[in-house]
Write a protein that holds these residues in place. Structure first.
Motif, PDB file in Angstrom:
ATOM      1  N   MET A   8       0.860  -1.184   0.000  1.00  0.00           N
ATOM      2  CA  MET A   8       0.000   0.000   0.000  1.00  0.00           C
ATOM      3  C   MET A   8       0.895   1.232   0.000  1.00  0.00           C
ATOM      4  O   MET A   8       1.874   1.288   0.753  1.00  0.00           O
ATOM      5  N   ASN A   9       0.569   2.228  -0.828  1.00  0.00           N
ATOM      6  CA  ASN A   9       1.357   3.456  -0.788  1.00  0.00           C
ATOM      7  C   ASN A   9       0.853   4.367   0.336  1.00  0.00           C
ATOM      8  O   ASN A   9      -0.135   4.070   1.017  1.00  0.00           O
ATOM      9  N   ARG A  10       1.536   5.471   0.530  1.00  0.00           N
ATOM     10  CA  ARG A  10       1.260   6.337   1.679  1.00  0.00           C
ATOM     11  C   ARG A  10      -0.186   6.848   1.729  1.00  0.00           C
ATOM     12  O   ARG A  10      -0.811   6.812   2.800  1.00  0.00           O
ATOM     13  N   PRO A  11      -0.779   7.355   0.618  1.00  0.00           N
ATOM     14  CA  PRO A  11      -2.164   7.831   0.721  1.00  0.00           C
ATOM     15  C   PRO A  11      -3.143   6.756   1.189  1.00  0.00           C
ATOM     16  O   PRO A  11      -4.062   7.049   1.967  1.00  0.00           O
ATOM     17  N   GLU A  56      -2.605   6.240   4.966  1.00  0.00           N
ATOM     18  CA  GLU A  56      -3.181   7.339   5.736  1.00  0.00           C
ATOM     19  C   GLU A  56      -4.703   7.267   5.766  1.00  0.00           C
ATOM     20  O   GLU A  56      -5.325   7.681   6.745  1.00  0.00           O
ATOM     21  N   ARG A  57      -5.318   6.745   4.725  1.00  0.00           N
ATOM     22  CA  ARG A  57      -6.782   6.679   4.653  1.00  0.00           C
ATOM     23  C   ARG A  57      -7.333   5.472   5.412  1.00  0.00           C
ATOM     24  O   ARG A  57      -8.312   5.590   6.166  1.00  0.00           O
ATOM     25  N   PHE A  58      -6.718   4.295   5.236  1.00  0.00           N
ATOM     26  CA  PHE A  58      -7.283   3.065   5.793  1.00  0.00           C
ATOM     27  C   PHE A  58      -6.405   2.418   6.858  1.00  0.00           C
ATOM     28  O   PHE A  58      -6.827   1.437   7.471  1.00  0.00           O
ATOM     29  N   GLY A  59      -5.184   2.924   7.068  1.00  0.00           N
ATOM     30  CA  GLY A  59      -4.257   2.255   7.961  1.00  0.00           C
ATOM     31  C   GLY A  59      -3.508   1.153   7.223  1.00  0.00           C
ATOM     32  O   GLY A  59      -3.807   0.823   6.076  1.00  0.00           O
ATOM     33  N   ASP A  60      -2.515   0.577   7.891  1.00  0.00           N
ATOM     34  CA  ASP A  60      -1.728  -0.496   7.282  1.00  0.00           C
ATOM     35  C   ASP A  60      -2.545  -1.787   7.329  1.00  0.00           C
ATOM     36  O   ASP A  60      -2.668  -2.429   8.366  1.00  0.00           O
TER      37      ASP A  60
END
Length: 315
Positions: free
Chosen positions: A110-113, A116-120
């Motif tokens: 997963m990339n950073r956006p 930040e939106r859904f968590g790791d």
């Protein structure tokens, strides 16, 4: 992303072969001296020396080739690390989310956006972790299996968010098929499109109402003039009218015709509509209603002749 490739330590082939060869030469010389005398020992030593030199040349060439290969591998590793870091930077600065799924639709990257939106959410199934669905949202082929092909579609998550997804397959060397997916939140765009559609619908209703009001006003205005002309013609058909009365009838008809011409001429120049109440609560547009601040030059011509009401002749 995966960990960088580590170059294995080189095996010291040249060193080990050299030590082993010297040991064999020494053992052969000692055996020759003990068994056959000085001449046999010298022959054995010379033979082993030649063998040693031949092996030494082979080992040196192999060592140089191994060093060159090792340097090339190291350069490739550094270039790969630079490309990986560059790709990480690009993916981290994208506004859209980028995710990588395996064959089981589990999130691998997963990339950073997205983080930040859904968590790791790596290791979880994408349709559950990102969109709150209970089954895959990708298309399926005729047999019901997930097709490894590019796809573009949009969906609405249970929470009310709208997403636009573009998926493309990545074939693995082992024959597997992973999926690289671009995730774009289009909730704002959908909301704007709905607001624009609502405004367009309201504007269409207003235009329809304005057209209806204009038609009612024109019908009223034209009907009044036509009724005046018909009334004047009935008077003109009577017998015993004086010359003055006939002139008055002609003037009335001319005035009504001029009023009709003025209405038709004014229609293309109407930029502001003034409405009045009509019979039965219907609103109509008055083409002669002069908006506030408008010059009186657009005022309607008077109906009838200069003498006011038309005088009817004897029955």
């Amino acid at each position: 992303m995966s960990e960088p490739y580590e170059t294995p330590r080189p095996f010291p082939l040249f060193r080990y072969v050299s030590i082993a060869t010297l040991g064999v030469v020494g053992a052969a010389a000692a055996f020759g001296l003990a068994a056959g005398g000085h001449a046999t020992g010298l022959l054995a030593v010379a033979s082993m020396a030649v063998l040693y030199l031949a092996l030494l040349g082979i080992v040196r060439r192999a060592d140089r080739r191994l060093r060159a290969d090792r340097a090339q591998i190291e350069a490739s590793r550094r270039a790969l690390a630079e490309q990986r870091d560059r790709l990480d930077t690009i993916l981290s600065h994208l506004e859209e989310g980028v995710a990588l799924y395996d064959e089981a639709r589990r999130i691998v990257f997963m990339n950073r956006p997205l983080v930040e939106r859904f968590g790791d959410r790596r290791g979880e199934r994408c349709y559950e972790a990102l969109f709150g669905l209970d089954r895959p949202c990708c298309s399926r082929d005729g047999d019901g299996d997930e097709a490894c092909r590019s796809a573009w579609f949009s969906l609405m998550a249970p929470g009310g968010s709208y997403f636009e997804l573009f998926s493309t397959p990545i074939q693995r060397p082992d024959g597997g098929c992973w999926t690289l997916e671009l995730v774009r939140d289009i909730s704002g765009r959908v909301s704007l499109e709905r607001e624009r559609a609502a405004r367009d619908e309201a504007l269409a209703r207003e235009r329809q109402a304005a057209v209806e009001q204009l038609l009612v006003g024109l019908n009223h205005e034209l009907n009044n003039s036509l009724m005046g002309i018909v009334s004047a013609l009935h008077v003109a058909d009577r017998e015993g009218l004086s010359e003055a009365e006939r002139h008055e009838v002609v003037a009335r008809i001319r005035a009504e015709v001029e009023r009709l011409r003025a209405v038709v001429t004014r229609l293309p120049r109407i930029t502001e509509l003034g409405s009045v109440e009509y019979v039965g609560g219907v609103t109509m547009v008055d083409p002669w209603l002069v908006p506030k601040g408008r010059a009186e030059a657009d005022a309607p011509p008077p109906a009838g002749g200069a003498g006011g009401d038309m005088v009817a002749g004897p029955e």
